[in-house]
Scaffold this motif. Structure first.
Motif, PDB file in Angstrom:
ATOM      1  N   GLY A  47       0.813  -1.212   0.000  1.00 49.84           N
ATOM      2  CA  GLY A  47       0.000   0.000   0.000  1.00 49.84           C
ATOM      3  C   GLY A  47       0.847   1.262   0.000  1.00 49.84           C
ATOM      4  O   GLY A  47       1.922   1.308   0.592  1.00 49.84           O
ATOM      5  N   VAL A  48       0.345   2.282  -0.685  1.00 51.33           N
ATOM      6  CA  VAL A  48       0.952   3.621  -0.639  1.00 51.33           C
ATOM      7  C   VAL A  48      -0.131   4.528  -0.079  1.00 51.33           C
ATOM      8  O   VAL A  48      -1.158   4.750  -0.738  1.00 51.33           O
ATOM      9  N   VAL A  49       0.059   4.989   1.156  1.00 55.50           N
ATOM     10  CA  VAL A  49      -1.020   5.689   1.859  1.00 55.50           C
ATOM     11  C   VAL A  49      -0.502   6.995   2.474  1.00 55.50           C
ATOM     12  O   VAL A  49       0.688   7.290   2.425  1.00 55.50           O
ATOM     13  N   GLY A  50      -1.425   7.736   3.052  1.00 54.02           N
ATOM     14  CA  GLY A  50      -1.064   8.977   3.737  1.00 54.02           C
ATOM     15  C   GLY A  50      -1.210  10.179   2.835  1.00 54.02           C
ATOM     16  O   GLY A  50      -2.130  10.250   2.014  1.00 54.02           O
ATOM     17  N   VAL A  52      -0.710  11.593   0.008  1.00 49.58           N
ATOM     18  CA  VAL A  52      -0.445  11.460  -1.425  1.00 49.58           C
ATOM     19  C   VAL A  52      -1.729  11.830  -2.168  1.00 49.58           C
ATOM     20  O   VAL A  52      -2.826  11.694  -1.611  1.00 49.58           O
ATOM     21  N   GLU A  53      -1.588  12.275  -3.404  1.00 46.94           N
ATOM     22  CA  GLU A  53      -2.776  12.679  -4.159  1.00 46.94           C
ATOM     23  C   GLU A  53      -3.724  11.504  -4.355  1.00 46.94           C
ATOM     24  O   GLU A  53      -4.933  11.658  -4.341  1.00 46.94           O
ATOM     25  N   GLU A  54      -3.137  10.308  -4.559  1.00 42.90           N
ATOM     26  CA  GLU A  54      -3.974   9.125  -4.755  1.00 42.90           C
ATOM     27  C   GLU A  54      -3.333   7.944  -4.033  1.00 42.90           C
ATOM     28  O   GLU A  54      -2.183   7.594  -4.326  1.00 42.90           O
ATOM     29  N   GLU A  55      -4.065   7.336  -3.098  1.00 42.32           N
ATOM     30  CA  GLU A  55      -3.519   6.155  -2.425  1.00 42.32           C
ATOM     31  C   GLU A  55      -3.519   4.983  -3.406  1.00 42.32           C
ATOM     32  O   GLU A  55      -4.392   4.880  -4.268  1.00 42.32           O
ATOM     33  N   LEU A  56      -2.504   4.113  -3.293  1.00 43.23           N
ATOM     34  CA  LEU A  56      -2.362   3.003  -4.237  1.00 43.23           C
ATOM     35  C   LEU A  56      -2.243   1.693  -3.480  1.00 43.23           C
ATOM     36  O   LEU A  56      -1.813   1.665  -2.322  1.00 43.23           O
ATOM     37  N   SER A  57      -2.608   0.611  -4.157  1.00 45.59           N
ATOM     38  CA  SER A  57      -2.402  -0.717  -3.599  1.00 45.59           C
ATOM     39  C   SER A  57      -1.981  -1.654  -4.732  1.00 45.59           C
ATOM     40  O   SER A  57      -2.611  -1.671  -5.787  1.00 45.59           O
ATOM     41  N   LEU A  96       9.017   3.659  -8.405  1.00 42.20           N
ATOM     42  CA  LEU A  96       7.712   3.672  -7.752  1.00 42.20           C
ATOM     43  C   LEU A  96       7.189   5.117  -7.663  1.00 42.20           C
ATOM     44  O   LEU A  96       5.993   5.370  -7.842  1.00 42.20           O
ATOM     45  N   MET A  97       8.096   6.054  -7.413  1.00 41.22           N
ATOM     46  CA  MET A  97       7.705   7.463  -7.282  1.00 41.22           C
ATOM     47  C   MET A  97       7.138   8.055  -8.570  1.00 41.22           C
ATOM     48  O   MET A  97       6.444   9.066  -8.533  1.00 41.22           O
ATOM     49  N   GLU A  98       7.422   7.407  -9.705  1.00 39.24           N
ATOM     50  CA  GLU A  98       6.821   7.849 -10.965  1.00 39.24           C
ATOM     51  C   GLU A  98       5.295   7.754 -10.898  1.00 39.24           C
ATOM     52  O   GLU A  98       4.592   8.423 -11.654  1.00 39.24           O
ATOM     53  N   ARG A  99       4.804   6.879  -9.999  1.00 37.11           N
ATOM     54  CA  ARG A  99       3.362   6.655  -9.881  1.00 37.11           C
ATOM     55  C   ARG A  99       2.730   7.433  -8.733  1.00 37.11           C
ATOM     56  O   ARG A  99       1.518   7.358  -8.531  1.00 37.11           O
ATOM     57  N   ILE A 100       3.557   8.106  -7.926  1.00 39.69           N
ATOM     58  CA  ILE A 100       3.072   8.724  -6.687  1.00 39.69           C
ATOM     59  C   ILE A 100       3.247  10.240  -6.734  1.00 39.69           C
ATOM     60  O   ILE A 100       4.309  10.724  -7.131  1.00 39.69           O
ATOM     61  N   VAL A 101       2.191  10.964  -6.342  1.00 38.01           N
ATOM     62  CA  VAL A 101       2.316  12.419  -6.196  1.00 38.01           C
ATOM     63  C   VAL A 101       2.110  12.760  -4.721  1.00 38.01           C
ATOM     64  O   VAL A 101       0.992  12.734  -4.213  1.00 38.01           O
ATOM     65  N   PRO A 102       3.218  13.054  -4.004  1.00 41.49           N
ATOM     66  CA  PRO A 102       3.059  13.406  -2.585  1.00 41.49           C
ATOM     67  C   PRO A 102       2.370  14.763  -2.471  1.00 41.49           C
ATOM     68  O   PRO A 102       2.560  15.627  -3.319  1.00 41.49           O
ATOM     69  N   LYS A 103       1.560  14.916  -1.441  1.00 42.85           N
ATOM     70  CA  LYS A 103       0.953  16.228  -1.201  1.00 42.85           C
ATOM     71  C   LYS A 103       2.014  17.183  -0.669  1.00 42.85           C
ATOM     72  O   LYS A 103       3.035  16.775  -0.133  1.00 42.85           O
ATOM     73  N   ARG A 104       1.755  18.462  -0.855  1.00 41.42           N
ATOM     74  CA  ARG A 104       2.653  19.510  -0.374  1.00 41.42           C
ATOM     75  C   ARG A 104       3.096  19.275   1.059  1.00 41.42           C
ATOM     76  O   ARG A 104       2.248  19.027   1.915  1.00 41.42           O
ATOM     77  N   GLY A 105       4.393  19.343   1.297  1.00 42.85           N
ATOM     78  CA  GLY A 105       4.899  19.234   2.667  1.00 42.85           C
ATOM     79  C   GLY A 105       5.084  17.795   3.135  1.00 42.85           C
ATOM     80  O   GLY A 105       5.580  17.551   4.227  1.00 42.85           O
ATOM     81  N   SER A 106       4.690  16.831   2.304  1.00 41.05           N
ATOM     82  CA  SER A 106       4.836  15.447   2.748  1.00 41.05           C
ATOM     83  C   SER A 106       6.212  14.926   2.325  1.00 41.05           C
ATOM     84  O   SER A 106       6.407  14.444   1.224  1.00 41.05           O
ATOM     85  N   LYS A 164      12.284  -5.427   6.534  1.00 37.21           N
ATOM     86  CA  LYS A 164      11.926  -6.710   5.931  1.00 37.21           C
ATOM     87  C   LYS A 164      10.400  -6.867   5.934  1.00 37.21           C
ATOM     88  O   LYS A 164       9.707  -6.288   6.753  1.00 37.21           O
ATOM     89  N   TRP A 165       9.876  -7.682   5.018  1.00 36.14           N
ATOM     90  CA  TRP A 165       8.426  -7.986   4.921  1.00 36.14           C
ATOM     91  C   TRP A 165       7.578  -6.717   4.787  1.00 36.14           C
ATOM     92  O   TRP A 165       6.551  -6.561   5.432  1.00 36.14           O
ATOM     93  N   VAL A 166       8.021  -5.809   3.928  1.00 34.90           N
ATOM     94  CA  VAL A 166       7.268  -4.554   3.780  1.00 34.90           C
ATOM     95  C   VAL A 166       5.854  -4.817   3.289  1.00 34.90           C
ATOM     96  O   VAL A 166       5.617  -5.668   2.432  1.00 34.90           O
ATOM     97  N   ARG A 167       4.942  -4.040   3.822  1.00 34.50           N
ATOM     98  CA  ARG A 167       3.557  -4.112   3.327  1.00 34.50           C
ATOM     99  C   ARG A 167       3.054  -2.750   2.890  1.00 34.50           C
ATOM    100  O   ARG A 167       1.953  -2.632   2.359  1.00 34.50           O
ATOM    101  N   GLY A 168       3.886  -1.726   3.099  1.00 29.03           N
ATOM    102  CA  GLY A 168       3.443  -0.444   2.585  1.00 29.03           C
ATOM    103  C   GLY A 168       4.258   0.719   3.101  1.00 29.03           C
ATOM    104  O   GLY A 168       5.099   0.570   3.992  1.00 29.03           O
ATOM    105  N   ILE A 169       4.018   1.857   2.480  1.00 30.01           N
ATOM    106  CA  ILE A 169       4.688   3.095   2.873  1.00 30.01           C
ATOM    107  C   ILE A 169       3.641   4.180   3.088  1.00 30.01           C
ATOM    108  O   ILE A 169       2.661   4.273   2.355  1.00 30.01           O
TER     109      ILE A 169
END
Ligand SMILES: Nc1nc2c(c(=O)[nH]1)N[C@H]1C(S)=C(S)[C@@H](COP(=O)(O)O)O[C@H]1N2
Ligand SMILES: [Mo]
Length: 198
Positions: A47-50, A52-57, A96-106, A164-169
């Protein structure tokens, strides 16, 4: 002066390739707090959460469909061992960051793992060369005890940051300590400056 003496044999043998007070090991020690969690690829999710403009899974197959990178790098554990020329294959954080747009200040990330372990990193450290989410090590699928099916590798920081065993950021606007950082490990952990403990 003192540091120079403590560097001892490995300094003579490997020159400036090994950070201060580290010894090169040929083995691959396992360092885990607690047991090895089960993270089967068939129900694995990333998961990519928090902030970000769009959360991803991503499912396992979706993660493998991202661009794949292989790196060879040295790794350094805060307990004093370093391992040279380890190879890792997986998804580069930059890709991975090519797919993620962090919100301002994140500008910080908390990494979350199956089993509950966490570690905090700045976005700047994650965007460095050779940072990747690895599923293969030295050409073989990553062994469960070393974080398989997938672990983070951040070679320029002490290895406790390589979750180890990452499940998300999770993207956040304020840095806060992860698991070992709460117990007194350094917030950043640069081995070249011996940022071991806070
Ligand atoms: N999920 C999780 N990741 C973790 C740890 C852990 O206990 N749990 N230990 C960290 C520490 S302290 C180190 S030194 C490295 C060890 O990785 P290895 O067991 O593959 O050598 O993993 C890091 N990542
Ligand atoms: Mo560690």
């Amino acid at each position: 002066m003192t540091l120079g003496i403590l560097r001892g044999k490995d300094k003579a043998k490997y020159g400036d390739r090994v950070p201060p007070n580290q010894k090169v090991t040929e083995g691959f020690p396992v360092l885990t707090y607690g047991g090895t969690p089960h993270a089967d690829t068939k129900d694995w999710k990333f998961g990519v959460v928090g902030l970000v403009e769009e959360e991803l899974s991503f499912t396992w197959d979706e993660f493998l469909a991202l661009p794949q990178t292989t790196i060879t790098t040295d790794i350094h554990c805060v307990t004093g061992w370093s391992k040279l020329d380890t190879s890792w294959e997986g998804v580069a954080f930059r890709d991975l960051m090519e797919r993620i747009v962090p919100k301002r200040g994140s500008s910080y990330v908390m990494v979350h793992c199956y089993g509950g372990y966490t570690t905090n990193l700045s976005l700047e450290d994650l965007m460095a060369d050779n940072v990747l989410f690895a599923h293969h090590h030295n050409g073989e699928p990553l062994a469960a005890e070393h974080g398989g099916p997938c672990r983070l590798v951040v070679p320029h920081l002490y290895f406790w940051k390589s979750a180890k065993w990452v499940r998300g950021i999770q993207f956040v606007d304020q840095d806060s300590p992860g698991f070992w950082e709460q117990y007194g490990y350094h917030n950043r952990g640069d081995p070249w400056n011996e940022e071991r403990y806070a």
